[in-house]
Write an enzyme that holds these catalytic residues in place. Sequence first.
Site, PDB file in Angstrom:
ATOM      1  N   ASP A  61       0.873  -1.181   0.000  1.00 53.14           N
ATOM      2  CA  ASP A  61       0.000   0.000   0.000  1.00 53.14           C
ATOM      3  C   ASP A  61       0.913   1.236   0.000  1.00 53.14           C
ATOM      4  O   ASP A  61       1.642   1.469   0.971  1.00 53.14           O
ATOM      5  CB  ASP A  61      -0.871  -0.049   1.268  1.00 53.14           C
ATOM      6  CG  ASP A  61      -1.781   1.163   1.386  1.00 53.14           C
ATOM      7  OD1 ASP A  61      -1.539   2.183   0.705  1.00 53.14           O
ATOM      8  OD2 ASP A  61      -2.735   1.092   2.183  1.00 53.14           O
ATOM      9  N   ASN A 104       5.076   9.864  -0.516  1.00 55.61           N
ATOM     10  CA  ASN A 104       6.047   8.764  -0.388  1.00 55.61           C
ATOM     11  C   ASN A 104       6.813   8.535  -1.690  1.00 55.61           C
ATOM     12  O   ASN A 104       8.023   8.302  -1.686  1.00 55.61           O
ATOM     13  CB  ASN A 104       5.328   7.466  -0.006  1.00 55.61           C
ATOM     14  CG  ASN A 104       4.853   7.481   1.440  1.00 55.61           C
ATOM     15  OD1 ASN A 104       5.400   8.201   2.268  1.00 55.61           O
ATOM     16  ND2 ASN A 104       3.821   6.705   1.736  1.00 55.61           N
ATOM     17  N   TYR A 150     -11.701  12.666  -5.066  1.00 52.69           N
ATOM     18  CA  TYR A 150     -10.789  12.273  -6.153  1.00 52.69           C
ATOM     19  C   TYR A 150     -10.174  13.528  -6.783  1.00 52.69           C
ATOM     20  O   TYR A 150      -8.956  13.633  -6.930  1.00 52.69           O
ATOM     21  CB  TYR A 150     -11.588  11.493  -7.188  1.00 52.69           C
ATOM     22  CG  TYR A 150     -10.813  10.979  -8.383  1.00 52.69           C
ATOM     23  CD1 TYR A 150      -9.848   9.993  -8.233  1.00 52.69           C
ATOM     24  CD2 TYR A 150     -11.080  11.460  -9.666  1.00 52.69           C
ATOM     25  CE1 TYR A 150      -9.169   9.489  -9.346  1.00 52.69           C
ATOM     26  CE2 TYR A 150     -10.404  10.962 -10.778  1.00 52.69           C
ATOM     27  CZ  TYR A 150      -9.455   9.985 -10.608  1.00 52.69           C
ATOM     28  OH  TYR A 150      -8.782   9.492 -11.702  1.00 52.69           O
ATOM     29  N   LYS A 154      -6.183  14.648  -6.612  1.00 55.15           N
ATOM     30  CA  LYS A 154      -5.364  14.792  -7.823  1.00 55.15           C
ATOM     31  C   LYS A 154      -4.822  16.212  -7.941  1.00 55.15           C
ATOM     32  O   LYS A 154      -3.703  16.420  -8.418  1.00 55.15           O
ATOM     33  CB  LYS A 154      -6.204  14.435  -9.057  1.00 55.15           C
ATOM     34  CG  LYS A 154      -6.573  12.951  -9.132  1.00 55.15           C
ATOM     35  CD  LYS A 154      -5.350  12.092  -9.381  1.00 55.15           C
ATOM     36  CE  LYS A 154      -5.700  10.626  -9.541  1.00 55.15           C
ATOM     37  NZ  LYS A 154      -4.534   9.783  -9.841  1.00 55.15           N
ATOM     38  N   ARG A 191     -17.670   2.347 -14.505  1.00 51.73           N
ATOM     39  CA  ARG A 191     -17.382   3.328 -15.545  1.00 51.73           C
ATOM     40  C   ARG A 191     -18.205   3.001 -16.784  1.00 51.73           C
ATOM     41  O   ARG A 191     -18.554   1.853 -17.043  1.00 51.73           O
ATOM     42  CB  ARG A 191     -15.885   3.372 -15.839  1.00 51.73           C
ATOM     43  CG  ARG A 191     -15.145   4.040 -14.688  1.00 51.73           C
ATOM     44  CD  ARG A 191     -13.681   4.220 -14.952  1.00 51.73           C
ATOM     45  NE  ARG A 191     -12.897   3.066 -14.578  1.00 51.73           N
ATOM     46  CZ  ARG A 191     -11.572   3.054 -14.525  1.00 51.73           C
ATOM     47  NH1 ARG A 191     -10.885   4.132 -14.838  1.00 51.73           N
ATOM     48  NH2 ARG A 191     -10.920   1.960 -14.162  1.00 51.73           N
TER      49      ARG A 191
END
Length: 332
Positions: A61, A104, A150, A154, A191
Site C-alpha cells: 500500500d 512517499n 478524487y 489529484k 465506468r
Amino acid sequence: MKNNNQRVLITGAAGFLGSHLCDRFLLEGYQVIGMDNFITGHKDNLDHLSDNENFQFIEHDVTEFVSLDGPLDHILHFASPASPIDYIKIPIQTLKVGSLGTHNLLGLAKAKGARILIASTSEVYGDPLVHPQTENYFGNVNTIGPRGVYDEAKRFQESLSMAYHRVHGLDTRIARIFNTYGPRMRLNDGRVVPAFIGQALRGENLTIFGDGMQTRSFCYVDDLVEGILRLLLSDYTDPVNLGNPDEITIKAFAEEILHRSKSDCKLVYLEMSENDPLQRQPDIGLAKKLLDWQPIIPRNEGIEYTFNYFTALPKEQLLRKEHKDFTARIKQ
Ligand code: NAD
Ligand code: UDP
C-alpha cells in the site's frame, strides 16, 4: 535490447492502466517493478507476466512508507481508485493515495534521483466552464461534493509534485488523463464503457444517468500508453493533457454500443449523479506540439477490441454484477 539497464517502478500495476504500462515498458526493454495493494485492481491483470524475468511484483500500500533496494530510473505513479463508484465508496483511501502516497513516491524519487510521472486527470477541471479544456484552465471543482475526494486528491498531487520540482529540482511529469478505456477494465467498476458493454452482453437495458446529453471523449488504452511513454521521455514538467478529442454524448455512445451488440435492449434513464461533469473534451494541442502525439485508434475499433475482451471472459464473471467489496482491504 535498449533500456535494459533502466529500472521503472509502476504503482497501480494490477489495475487497468498500470498493467498495460507494465507490458509496454517491458516491451521497450525496461526492468519493471509493479506495486499494488489490489484495492481496485486484480492479480489476473499481471498473471501473464509471472514468468517474465524482467518483471518483479511487490504487494504494498503506497500510503505506507515505500522502500526499494537498488537503483531506480523512473517512477510512474498510477495507484488510485479511478472509477466514481470506487472512489465514492472508499473516499479516505482515495484522498490518502493521492496525498500520502504521492508524498512517499516523490520522496523515493528524490532519494533515488529518479524521474517521476504522476497520473493526474481531467477531473482537475471539474465540471468545466471552458470547452475544450486546455492545460491553463484552472477548473471548477466542488471540494465537498462526493467526487471532490478524487478531484482534490489529484489537484493536491499536482501541487505537491510541482513543489518537489521547484524546491528539490526533482524531475517531474504530470499527465492529465481523459477517459481511457480498453481490455482489463473491471466489468463492474461502474465506468460507462464496461457498464454499457456488460449490460449489452447480458441482454440488459443500458442505464443512462441524467438525460444522456453530457459528453465524454474516449481514448483507447494503447494510444494513452504511447502518450505516457513520450511524456516521460520528454523534458516538460508542466501538466500535459492526454486523451482523444473525439467527443460524444453519453446517449449517442449508448446507441453505438446497442448497434455494435445487435441487441434489442433499450435505454433507461436514471437520476444524474451529483457534480457529474456536463462536458469534457481535451485540447491536445500541447501534446501534439511537444510529443508529436495524437490518438490513432478510432472509437469503433477500440470498442471492438474491448467488446472482444469482455466477450471472452468466463460467463460467471460476466454475470457477476455486484460491485467489488473493498472492506477487507481498507485500513483507514
Ligand atoms: P484501476 O482502479 O484499474 O487501477 C488503479 C490501481 O491502483 C489498482 O490496481 C489499485 O489496486 C491500485 N491502488 C489503489 N490504491 C493503492 C494504494 N494505496 N497502494 C497501492 N496500490 C493502490 O484504475 P485505472 O483506470 O487503471 O487508473 C490508474 C490511474 O490513472 C489512477 O491514478 C487514475 O486516477 C488515473 N486516471 C485514469 C483514467 C482512466 O480513464 N482510466 C483517467 C484519468 C486518470
Ligand atoms: N454513465 C451513465 N451510465 C452508466 C455509467 C456512467 O450514463 O451506467 C455516465 C456518467 O454519468 C458520466 C459518464 O457516463 O456522465 C462517464 O462516466 P464514468 O463513470 O465512465 O466516468 P467520469 O468521466 O464521470 O469519471
